[in-house]
Design a protein around this motif. Structure first.
Motif, mmCIF file in Angstrom:
data_model
loop_
_atom_site.group_PDB
_atom_site.id
_atom_site.type_symbol
_atom_site.label_atom_id
_atom_site.label_comp_id
_atom_site.label_asym_id
_atom_site.label_seq_id
_atom_site.Cartn_x
_atom_site.Cartn_y
_atom_site.Cartn_z
ATOM 1 N N CYS A 74 0.586 8.855 -13.561
ATOM 2 C CA CYS A 74 1.606 7.900 -13.132
ATOM 3 C C CYS A 74 2.973 8.582 -13.071
ATOM 4 N N ARG A 75 3.715 8.324 -12.014
ATOM 5 C CA ARG A 75 5.015 8.987 -11.844
ATOM 6 C C ARG A 75 6.157 7.971 -11.807
ATOM 7 N N CYS A 76 5.959 6.878 -12.548
ATOM 8 C CA CYS A 76 6.998 5.840 -12.608
ATOM 9 C C CYS A 76 8.350 6.400 -13.054
ATOM 10 N N VAL B 270 10.078 7.645 -10.102
ATOM 11 C CA VAL B 270 10.438 6.522 -9.207
ATOM 12 C C VAL B 270 11.677 5.811 -9.751
ATOM 13 N N CYS C 27 3.864 8.902 -4.653
ATOM 14 C CA CYS C 27 2.977 9.058 -5.812
ATOM 15 C C CYS C 27 1.546 9.171 -5.302
ATOM 16 N N LEU D 97 -1.140 8.367 -6.515
ATOM 17 C CA LEU D 97 -2.017 7.238 -6.861
ATOM 18 C C LEU D 97 -1.672 5.965 -6.088
ATOM 19 N N PHE D 98 -0.539 5.982 -5.367
ATOM 20 C CA PHE D 98 -0.063 4.775 -4.696
ATOM 21 C C PHE D 98 -1.083 4.244 -3.690
ATOM 22 N N CYS E 247 -3.919 3.045 -7.640
ATOM 23 C CA CYS E 247 -2.934 2.120 -8.233
ATOM 24 C C CYS E 247 -2.549 1.047 -7.220
ATOM 25 N N VAL F 234 -1.723 1.068 -12.369
ATOM 26 C CA VAL F 234 -1.762 2.164 -13.335
ATOM 27 C C VAL F 234 -0.466 2.187 -14.160
ATOM 28 N N GLY F 235 0.649 1.979 -13.489
ATOM 29 C CA GLY F 235 1.933 2.067 -14.188
ATOM 30 C C GLY F 235 2.742 0.793 -14.059
ATOM 31 N N CYS G 25 5.607 0.141 -12.743
ATOM 32 C CA CYS G 25 6.288 -0.146 -11.471
ATOM 33 C C CYS G 25 5.373 -0.859 -10.476
ATOM 34 N N MET G 26 4.066 -0.839 -10.731
ATOM 35 C CA MET G 26 3.138 -1.593 -9.890
ATOM 36 C C MET G 26 2.771 -2.922 -10.549
#
Ligand code: SF4
Length: 361
Positions: free
Chosen positions: A301-303, A306, A316, A318-319, A323, A329-330, A332-333
């Protein structure tokens, strides 16, 4: 005779990176398609304005530990339920028997405490200057009622120190802040005046309707075009220069500034709010100290990036694959104010839109 067409396009003669600080702005900008009206070379970056998103994993782990504690009823706003901690979430804990309740106001938690004084009722204090006054009022109400079974785990954060931290970071260049209307209704304009002067960065407070956003953005772009850097108010119907003095007074009565850890931004001096020592009996971290094992963010996760504008949600890996809002996953989602949720809901997840020019400098 037909009316002449109105040109809604925004104008600026220079390239610029603008940051919308507020998660509600992220969703409104995406919902109204306003990013498509930006001039060439001007881009919007999402910032750390979603309180659920910037709450670090360790604080989620602390809330999970509290929820598991014998005799505790944990009350929270709904957005926190599905945010993943290191090993669990509040939603999962409730599913396996913990007493976790979603409330719409901290006063509901006070009512639970009053109705069943055999249980310790803890409110998850997550939010910015918009939420902290309500939580302060709940502490004052519990004190007045003589309740000894109500407390708050305060993870509140304040917005201006985060703007300073962003301007001092060296991986993202920000040329203007679109500042949050609701937070500004409480804190007023003066904190932005100090930031604009110190960092030579334009700050414009905007509301949440399409016309509010267009006005606020054009005011920012006009400042950039003119080489100015000042704080301006495009939301005068709600935001007074001095803010809401009553809310500020209540907040200052119960809370005091403290250093705070932000997901993506690290530890920022004086950016959190903790209960003053005179209200220590309502402080869950004092009444019910928890020890949690080392916390870990969701793998991949790269929140964090972001949240400081260093990465667009669509960048990201995973976007929209691993996710999604159905299986986030994170944070922000997960959050209804999260930048990744906004990009998923209002963008085209099959079309990754990476801007031509690099936004990291
Ligand atoms: Fe985190 Fe998902 Fe956003 Fe990637 S798309 S940064 S995994 S919330």
């Amino acid at each position: 005779m037909s009316e002449p067409a109105t040109d809604l396009s925004l104008r600026c003669s220079r390239p610029a990176n603008l940051m919308e600080v507020c998660g509600t702005h992220s969703h409104a900008l995406a919902r109204y398609g306003i990013k498509q009206l930006l001039p060439s070379g001007v881009r919007m970056l999402s910032g750390p304005g979603c309180p659920v998103c910037v709450t670090p994993t360790r604080d989620i782990d602390l809330l999970v530990a509290l929820a598991r504690h014998e005799g505790v009823t944990l009350c929270t706003f709904g957005d926190m339920m599905r945010v993943p901690g290191t090993r669990s979430s509040l939603s999962l804990e409730r599913a396996i028997g913990a007493d976790v309740r979603v409330v719409y106001s901290p006063m509901e938690a006070v009512e639970y405490a009053s109705a069943d004084q055999a249980r310790q009722v803890v409110f998850a204090g997550v939010g910015f200057e918009t939420t902290a006054p309500m939580v302060a009022v709940s502490v004052l109400a519990a004190a007045e009622a003589g309740l000894t079974n109500y407390s708050v785990l305060s993870a509140h954060k304040t917005v201006p120190p985060a703007l300073s931290a962003l301007m001092e970071a060296d991986d993202v260049r920000i040329d203007g802040f679109l500042c949050p209307g609701h937070v500004s209704a409480v804190i007023g304009m003066h904190p932005y005046e100090a930031i604009a002067a110190r960092y030579r960065v334009p700050c414009v407070v905007a509301g949440f309707e399409a016309t509010d956003l267009l006005l606020g953005l054009q005011m920012l772009l006009d400042q950039i075009d003119a080489g100015k850097a000042c704080a301006e108010n495009a939301y005068e119907r709600s935001v007074r220069p001095e803010g809401n003095l009553h809310a500020q007074t209540v907040m200052a009565e119960v809370f005091e500034p403290c250093d705070s850890e932000w997901r993506g931004l690290g530890r920022i001096p004086d950016s959190g709010l903790r209960l003053r020592s005179k209200y220590a009996c309502f402080d869950a971290s004092v009444r019910c100290p928890m020890v949690v094992e080392a916390s870990q963010d969701p793998p991949g996760c790269r929140c964090g990036e972001v949240l400081r504008g260093a990465l667009l949600p669509e960048e990201c890996p995973l976007f929209a694959s691993d996710c999604t809002p159905a299986a986030p996953v994170g944070p922000c989602m997960v959050s209804t104010e999260g930048a990744c949720a906004a990009a998923y809901r209002y963008g085209d997840p099959t079309e990754v839109q990476v801007p031509a020019e690099a936004h990291n400098v």
